[in-house]
Design a protein around this motif. Structure first.
Motif, PDB file in Angstrom:
ATOM      1  N   ARG A   8     -12.395  -9.108   6.329  1.00 58.85           N
ATOM      2  CA  ARG A   8     -12.365  -9.392   7.023  1.00 58.85           C
ATOM      3  C   ARG A   8     -11.447 -10.874   6.785  1.00 58.85           C
ATOM      4  N   GLN A   9     -10.821 -11.551   7.528  1.00 60.13           N
ATOM      5  CA  GLN A   9     -10.231 -12.478   7.454  1.00 60.13           C
ATOM      6  C   GLN A   9     -10.323 -13.303   5.758  1.00 60.13           C
ATOM      7  N   LEU A  10      -9.170 -12.606   5.880  1.00 57.56           N
ATOM      8  CA  LEU A  10      -9.078 -14.274   3.989  1.00 57.56           C
ATOM      9  C   LEU A  10      -7.932 -14.608   3.851  1.00 57.56           C
ATOM     10  N   ASP A  11      -7.866 -15.810   3.243  1.00 57.26           N
ATOM     11  CA  ASP A  11      -6.722 -16.468   2.867  1.00 57.26           C
ATOM     12  C   ASP A  11      -6.686 -17.005   1.802  1.00 57.26           C
ATOM     13  N   GLY A  12      -5.455 -16.458   1.121  1.00 57.72           N
ATOM     14  CA  GLY A  12      -5.328 -17.357  -0.611  1.00 57.72           C
ATOM     15  C   GLY A  12      -4.501 -16.365  -0.981  1.00 57.72           C
ATOM     16  N   ILE A  13      -3.969 -16.363  -2.206  1.00 56.82           N
ATOM     17  CA  ILE A  13      -3.183 -16.001  -3.281  1.00 56.82           C
ATOM     18  C   ILE A  13      -3.927 -15.359  -4.187  1.00 56.82           C
ATOM     19  N   GLN A  30      -5.570  -0.958  -3.934  1.00 51.50           N
ATOM     20  CA  GLN A  30      -6.982  -1.562  -4.621  1.00 51.50           C
ATOM     21  C   GLN A  30      -7.117  -3.014  -4.282  1.00 51.50           C
ATOM     22  N   ALA A  31      -6.993  -4.186  -4.692  1.00 56.71           N
ATOM     23  CA  ALA A  31      -7.208  -5.323  -4.566  1.00 56.71           C
ATOM     24  C   ALA A  31      -7.958  -5.446  -2.960  1.00 56.71           C
ATOM     25  N   ARG A  32      -6.786  -5.703  -2.363  1.00 58.19           N
ATOM     26  CA  ARG A  32      -7.107  -5.449  -1.219  1.00 58.19           C
ATOM     27  C   ARG A  32      -8.888  -5.265  -0.610  1.00 58.19           C
ATOM     28  N   HIS A  33      -8.673  -4.086  -0.800  1.00 61.81           N
ATOM     29  CA  HIS A  33     -10.026  -3.205   0.027  1.00 61.81           C
ATOM     30  C   HIS A  33     -11.395  -4.338  -1.389  1.00 61.81           C
ATOM     31  N   LEU A  34     -10.978  -4.709  -2.174  1.00 60.42           N
ATOM     32  CA  LEU A  34     -12.238  -4.835  -3.427  1.00 60.42           C
ATOM     33  C   LEU A  34     -12.517  -6.407  -2.891  1.00 60.42           C
ATOM     34  N   PHE A  35     -11.632  -7.102  -1.970  1.00 62.10           N
ATOM     35  CA  PHE A  35     -11.598  -8.189  -1.617  1.00 62.10           C
ATOM     36  C   PHE A  35     -11.954  -8.426  -0.144  1.00 62.10           C
ATOM     37  N   ARG A  36     -11.787  -6.878   0.655  1.00 63.38           N
ATOM     38  CA  ARG A  36     -11.693  -6.937   2.139  1.00 63.38           C
ATOM     39  C   ARG A  36     -11.056  -7.834   2.838  1.00 63.38           C
ATOM     40  N   ALA A  37      -9.883  -7.990   2.951  1.00 63.32           N
ATOM     41  CA  ALA A  37      -8.751  -8.798   3.364  1.00 63.32           C
ATOM     42  C   ALA A  37      -8.029  -7.622   4.736  1.00 63.32           C
ATOM     43  N   ALA A  38      -8.307  -8.510   5.332  1.00 62.31           N
ATOM     44  CA  ALA A  38      -7.880  -7.566   6.634  1.00 62.31           C
ATOM     45  C   ALA A  38      -6.432  -7.862   6.616  1.00 62.31           C
ATOM     46  N   LYS A  39      -5.538  -7.910   5.564  1.00 59.23           N
ATOM     47  CA  LYS A  39      -3.868  -8.222   5.698  1.00 59.23           C
ATOM     48  C   LYS A  39      -3.796  -8.260   4.486  1.00 59.23           C
ATOM     49  N   GLY A  40      -2.722  -7.798   3.900  1.00 58.96           N
ATOM     50  CA  GLY A  40      -2.095  -8.620   2.457  1.00 58.96           C
ATOM     51  C   GLY A  40      -0.685  -7.782   2.262  1.00 58.96           C
ATOM     52  N   GLY A  41      -0.197  -8.342   1.519  1.00 55.03           N
ATOM     53  CA  GLY A  41       1.094  -8.372   0.910  1.00 55.03           C
ATOM     54  C   GLY A  41       1.785  -8.815  -0.818  1.00 55.03           C
ATOM     55  N   HIS A  42       2.283  -7.859  -1.478  1.00 57.17           N
ATOM     56  CA  HIS A  42       2.801  -8.481  -2.387  1.00 57.17           C
ATOM     57  C   HIS A  42       3.788  -9.576  -2.894  1.00 57.17           C
ATOM     58  N   THR A  43       4.460  -9.938  -3.468  1.00 56.79           N
ATOM     59  CA  THR A  43       6.057 -11.013  -3.867  1.00 56.79           C
ATOM     60  C   THR A  43       6.402 -10.508  -4.706  1.00 56.79           C
ATOM     61  N   GLY A  44       7.543  -9.323  -4.424  1.00 57.00           N
ATOM     62  CA  GLY A  44       8.513  -8.120  -5.293  1.00 57.00           C
ATOM     63  C   GLY A  44       7.563  -7.238  -6.225  1.00 57.00           C
ATOM     64  N   SER A  45       8.519  -5.970  -6.354  1.00 56.42           N
ATOM     65  CA  SER A  45       7.733  -4.733  -6.101  1.00 56.42           C
ATOM     66  C   SER A  45       8.027  -4.836  -7.912  1.00 56.42           C
ATOM     67  N   LEU A  46       7.312  -4.467  -9.099  1.00 59.08           N
ATOM     68  CA  LEU A  46       6.963  -4.706 -10.084  1.00 59.08           C
ATOM     69  C   LEU A  46       7.039  -2.740 -10.515  1.00 59.08           C
ATOM     70  N   ASP A  47       7.954  -2.280 -11.026  1.00 62.68           N
ATOM     71  CA  ASP A  47       8.221  -1.103 -11.156  1.00 62.68           C
ATOM     72  C   ASP A  47       6.961   0.131 -11.732  1.00 62.68           C
ATOM     73  N   PRO A  48       5.998   1.594 -11.531  1.00 63.98           N
ATOM     74  CA  PRO A  48       4.780   1.722 -11.745  1.00 63.98           C
ATOM     75  C   PRO A  48       4.890   1.486 -13.550  1.00 63.98           C
ATOM     76  N   LEU A  49       5.892   1.368 -14.399  1.00 67.66           N
ATOM     77  CA  LEU A  49       5.957   1.575 -15.660  1.00 67.66           C
ATOM     78  C   LEU A  49       5.254   0.418 -15.996  1.00 67.66           C
ATOM     79  N   ALA A  50       5.524  -1.053 -15.270  1.00 70.92           N
ATOM     80  CA  ALA A  50       5.635  -1.937 -15.379  1.00 70.92           C
ATOM     81  C   ALA A  50       4.055  -3.005 -15.280  1.00 70.92           C
TER      82      ALA A  50
END
Length: 312
Positions: A8-13, A30-50
């Protein structure tokens, strides 16, 4: 067969508390699928360990994700002295083990002080930085010889919180592009024994200085309660623009902006903001997008949200 997700079309942070063991993109999906958000991105990668704060942008909020990448950030990390690894953290292969000298707190403080302020920092070879269009980590995994780039960064705080044997718990506040792994690596070299990151947690990113974060488990629980309970975790995209100079437009100005034309704000915008990103609002305090303040005092549209664009 698994049921096909109806996005679905979903806007927010969403302020996600990323778990250890997942890449930033895996956590995002994983989060995008839970929200069923059609479009998503993250702001700055965290290492897998972090672990810790990973702001996720859904829908129109992805248009401001790049503005959050340059923000000041804070971390807590545990550095273990005496061992260097090829990734500069505990996930990497051991490279060199050295005895740890018997240094006092004054020596440690001097080493930390030398890594504060503006620095020329060499990135880890296992990083997402690209050379020739390919991430460095991909080349490193193939065993290629890599000369990691040196970049200008700023470290605002680098302080000892606790010392326990070979482990140092440290607080870091830094600007865009800074690698905590590189800071810890360089601290170990300054002390003459090497070091690597054992744990890393991101505490905050401006403008989210006191974030209410949600874990994936919390989101899954809320998803079971219904869409409304899940959507209540989202922040309006305007929260990502707190601290930006604001330009408020009247109805005619909104119309002009919506047609891609410059408009004159009805409120004064600081002259110092000229040439910098400006958050554009209508008279009802609805954010229309990002613009640039020209020398003539008018706002030029740069990235508008869909509700501001004429004909959308």
């Amino acid at each position: 067969m698994s049921k096909k997700i109806s996005f679905r079309q979903l806007d927010g942070i969403l302020l996600l508390d990323k778990p250890s063991g997942l890449s930033s993109n895996q956590a995002l999906q994983q989060a995008r699928h839970l929200f069923r958000a059609a479009k998503g991105g993250h702001t700055g990668s965290l290492d897998p360990l972090a672990t810790g704060l990973l702001p996720l942008c859904f829908g129109e909020a992805t248009k401001i994700a790049g503005l959050l990448l340059g923000a000041r950030k804070a971390y807590e990390t545990t550095a273990v002295l005496g061992l260097t690894t090829d990734s500069d953290d505990a996930d990497g292969a051991p490279l060199l083990e050295r005895p740890v000298p018997d240094f006092d707190d004054a020596t440690l403080e001097a080493a930390l002080a030398g890594l504060r302020g503006p620095l020329h920092q060499r990135a880890p070879i296992y990083s997402a930085l690209k050379q020739g269009g390919e991430p460095l980590y991909a080349r490193a995994r193939r065993g290629e010889s890599i000369e990691a780039p040196v970049r200008d960064v700023v470290v605002h705080r680098f302080e000892l919180l606790e010392r326990d044997g070979l482990a140092l718990r440290l607080h870091v506040e830094c600007g865009s592009g800074t690698y905590v792994r590189s800071l810890v690596r360089d601290l170990g070299e300054t002390l003459g024994c090497g070091a690597h990151v054992a744990t890393l947690r991101r505490l905050w990113i401006e403008p989210f200085n006191k974030p209410r974060m949600f874990t994936l488990d919390e989101l899954k629980e809320r998803a079971g309660e219904g869409e409304a309970a899940l959507d209540a975790c989202l922040l309006p995209l305007e929260t990502g623009l707190v601290g930006f100079p604001e330009a408020t437009l009247d109805a005619d100005g909104c119309r002009r902006i919506g047609h891609g034309q410059p408009a004159r704000p009805v409120t004064e915008v600081p002259a110092a903001a000229s040439g910098s990103p400006v958050a554009i609002f209508d008279s009802a305090r609805r954010c229309l997008g990002i613009g640039r303040l020209g020398d003539d005092g008018q706002v030029e549209p740069q990235r508008l949200f869909r509700w501001a664009v004429a004909g959308s």
